[in-house]
Design an enzyme around this catalytic site. Structure first.
Site, short mmCIF file in Angstrom:
data_model
loop_
_atom_site.label_atom_id
_atom_site.label_comp_id
_atom_site.label_asym_id
_atom_site.label_seq_id
_atom_site.Cartn_x
_atom_site.Cartn_y
_atom_site.Cartn_z
N TYR A 1 -28.10 35.01 -2.82
CA TYR A 1 -27.57 34.56 -1.52
C TYR A 1 -26.51 33.50 -1.84
O TYR A 1 -26.85 32.40 -2.28
CB TYR A 1 -28.73 33.97 -0.72
N LYS B 1 -26.19 38.71 -0.73
CA LYS B 1 -25.63 38.39 0.59
C LYS B 1 -24.62 37.29 0.36
O LYS B 1 -24.97 36.20 -0.11
CB LYS B 1 -26.72 37.90 1.55
N THR C 1 -30.07 30.69 9.32
CA THR C 1 -30.21 30.67 10.77
C THR C 1 -31.69 30.55 11.17
O THR C 1 -32.01 29.94 12.18
CB THR C 1 -29.60 31.96 11.37
#
Lengths: 286, 286, 286, 286
Positions: free
Chosen positions: C110, C138, C22
């Site tokens: 990730y 994550k 993001t």
């Protein structure tokens, strides 16, 4: 069916493949498929070999179709392997081995990953080529690298037949050693395809350069979104109807073309028929 | 079939789904599928609703199965849409509309992209939910974001049933508003699943925390490579045979588990049965 | 940056992740990324931990960013692994092992297959969890089955942190044992996310039922096509600008939203802000 | 670099492409990429054109590399478009338009879906071909149907250069109208590739039939799993080292070949060098 069979046989094809992808085999009810097999074999009267698609989500129903095809007098069956249930290489290989043994007719493999979502690996084809009742493969992956590696993998088995599905690839496949093509568009202008095959097989590059672009135009305009979209069957069936073959309607899950789509196909069929006429002297009744 | 039906009904399930993915519906010959429908409805004698999978590459054969299911006394049919021939959203929507109209029984959608390679979009489900004869959806995409957005899209239609396929997601689906699950593992330890459903539906987080990890263990050990591999059916069928249900063999294209795989399943079934006993006091005959 | 940092810190977040997806980390030039790291660490003054995204197609540049982050005073780095060049499980595992050894800061994995087109397997995570300098993961796969199996695989390592990316999954992840979320929408309404986290962590199902649907609405309306489309960043950046944060423009390859898209976002931001106010008493300056 | 450049220039190539996929461009740190550009332009001294790969997840860093290439005296830049952040057709088209305008050098598109996970549509290429600073495309999709449709779509722009990446497709591409190939294996046996190009361009089918199978063997044996696997770079780099070029090691995320893999490559390099010698009279120092 009679009309289509006479149309392609008079166009000089070396065989017919019923209940393939373009023939909407897997979308037809089992009962209709059996009738189609019987009927095709009857009107064909042995003029050219009849290959029958038996691809089905049920192995049992595939074998039953193979038996029906044998009784009807067909020459071989063609299977793209299982669908719905995904399989790895090992299971796929055993699937074809068992099918070859359960089928009373010779078996051709059909590599059609865009529909089955299974790719037949080079190793699986090479193993299958060792089995007496497996006679060849129709590759519709669109991947010429695969075709060339396949030829290399099969170099000890020259009698194992290697055919390609996408007609965009017919010229180069035959120029570089494949045995031929089984192409949807040959239902429309069979002489275009048999002539391109002939040109490639005899190394007549001038004729290839003349005919190959017309075939590319068939793919780009009739199949429309072609390899790159969903509904090539809607375009092809409507084009066939313009040439006097069939009702123009693809079965479920497909639908009738909308008006804009029909106009595009009409223009394409007219213009391509003219080009076929100019190149080959063949008149197409549009 | 009797054994399995009695096993799950005594485990407290609210319905049975025959000829789904785990039931190998699409892999069975049409004739066997019809017998299975008749037989299940007969032994069930209306105790819980019977849902019948009619997914097939042929639309005509799907409709025929729906008619057979209606005659046999089933309660609803379930379709994952077309396979082999790919469709976009529009065609898929019209497919379900027409199937809802051709089916004498209420229709449930079945979102099973890993097998059909088609995803039923949120918009298609929302449109389908407007059709009287379409009653709900079983989502097996494994995508909880989809499930939550579906709930939002369907908020004006609380009677449209939302069920999830992957049992890893049963607890959270029910905690956050779905109506229930249709889970492969409930063929093995039905009380584990009905108890987890009950715990989630009543907000008993302590019970959820106790039972959810056992279900995760079922997926991780019995289905083995689970969502992440090919052959969950081979493991599940062998596990079922250890619990006295079935022959342990998945049909084509699958094969018998190898020795190592069998030993792993045997140990897993034993240890999970113990955990189910400790958690619920239910004895599983292993 | 100051504005955003104060906004989320005042919303009660437990940490910030700069240069993630993001944050458009991989799309920013190396020079800008280094400035962003330095600047964030300076304004943060140690209030909550700073995690820094170092995902890059070049391993060397990733390591350089990790060193820069260490000098700037960040707390950990986060890598989604290689991109452009595809890798199998083995290579991916060795990649993370070597990165953990070359990075002066603790490393978080990730899992972001929609962007990297590489999935970090359960086995790779389990191996990584044995390495001292790898502290957690994550997961942004959107696959809750993966999250649950990961928890099972990591049960011997409770200190290995398990965070989820997609905010649709925050409630259930925390209810069923994950440590928390790193969610794009918490840049907009941080208190909504910290409150939902709190509700789930304390088992307050009533509060979860109130807040979870608002988060689902954020995904469905601000991220628009959300997981199901391309441009969630365009919507999110414009929404942030309406809340007084940033210019509203996503960088290349993205573009400014068109007028229709802007109107939709404006209405969604207004209505969601009201719902957040009603649920939490928090006023959002729109 | 000098060695490789002299090797391929003496093999008769018409240009060199640095920092492409085989050159591991996206995997190298920005600093190393800039040095490589400067160095290659210096040793090339204008003998053949130098094309520079500028593909990067950061648009800003791509433009910076293009500027550096212009200063170093390169002839054109090549971009595969964005990575990590996925884009639809529209955004991709605007990306290339803007890059063409920001780049001081002519731009070539690079269709490399296996690495970027973005396909450049026919429509996007057709639009790009209208832009003065966009000069051509290298297609590495492996899809000859795409190549043929591209030729049809570009028929009004014969000066727009159409090159293919996969060397399996070099012969047919040139036979059927493409301008040439940019092939990884030409770093190993440049004369094999220039001779095959020449044979195809002049319609010498006998020579094509002699040389094409050797190229197929390079793909099948040196690139090993080739298009069908992960690590073609490991094989290629080791083969290059056997021919006296480079250290034999591919950079991260790749690793050194294991012993078995090395032995296979050694045998393949020896046998292929013999075949190249027999076909072309060229001695390769192995």
């Amino acid at each position: 069916v009679e009309l289509l069979v006479e149309h392609v046989v008079s166009g000089g094809v070396s065989g017919v493949f019923v209940l393939g992808t373009t023939g909407e085999g897997p979308a037809l009810p089992g009962r209709v498929r059996r009738e189609m097999i019987t009927h095709t074999c009857r009107v064909m009267t042995g003029r050219v070999p009849v290959l029958v698609g038996i691809t089905d989500s049920s192995y049992g129903d595939s074998v039953e179709l193979a038996r029906h095809a044998a009784e009807a007098g067909a020459d071989a069956v063609v299977s793209a392997g299982p669908m719905y249930y995904s399989v790895g290489d090992d299971l796929l290989c055993r699937y074809f081995e068992r099918l070859a043994s359960d089928s009373p007719l010779p078996l051709f493999l059909y590599n059609m990953p865009s529909c089955t979502h299974v790719s037949i690996s080079l190793a699986t084809v090479a193993r299958a080529a060792q089995i007496a009742n497996i006679r060849g493969i129709k590759d519709s992956s669109g991947d010429m690298g695969y075709v060339h590696q396949l030829r290399r993998a099969l170099c000890g088995r020259p009698s194992f037949t290697l055919l390609v599905g996408p007609e965009e690839l017919l010229a180069e496949s035959v120029l570089l050693g494949a045995h031929g093509g089984v192409n949807g568009g040959s239902n429309l202008w069979p002489q275009l395809y048999t002539s391109l095959y002939e040109a490639a097989a005899t190394g007549d590059l001038a004729a290839v350069s003349r005919l190959h672009p017309i075939v590319i135009e068939v793919c780009g305009r009739i199949f429309q979104s072609g390899t790159y979209g969903n509904h090539y069957l809607e375009g092809l069936k409507y084009a066939a109807s313009l040439l006097g073959i069939g009702s123009g309607v693809a079965g479920m899950p497909y639908e009738v073309l909308n008006e804009g789509g029909r106009a595009e196909i009409e223009r394409a069929v007219r213009e391509i028929s003219e080009k076929v006429h100019d190149a080959l002297g063949v008149t197409t009744p549009v």
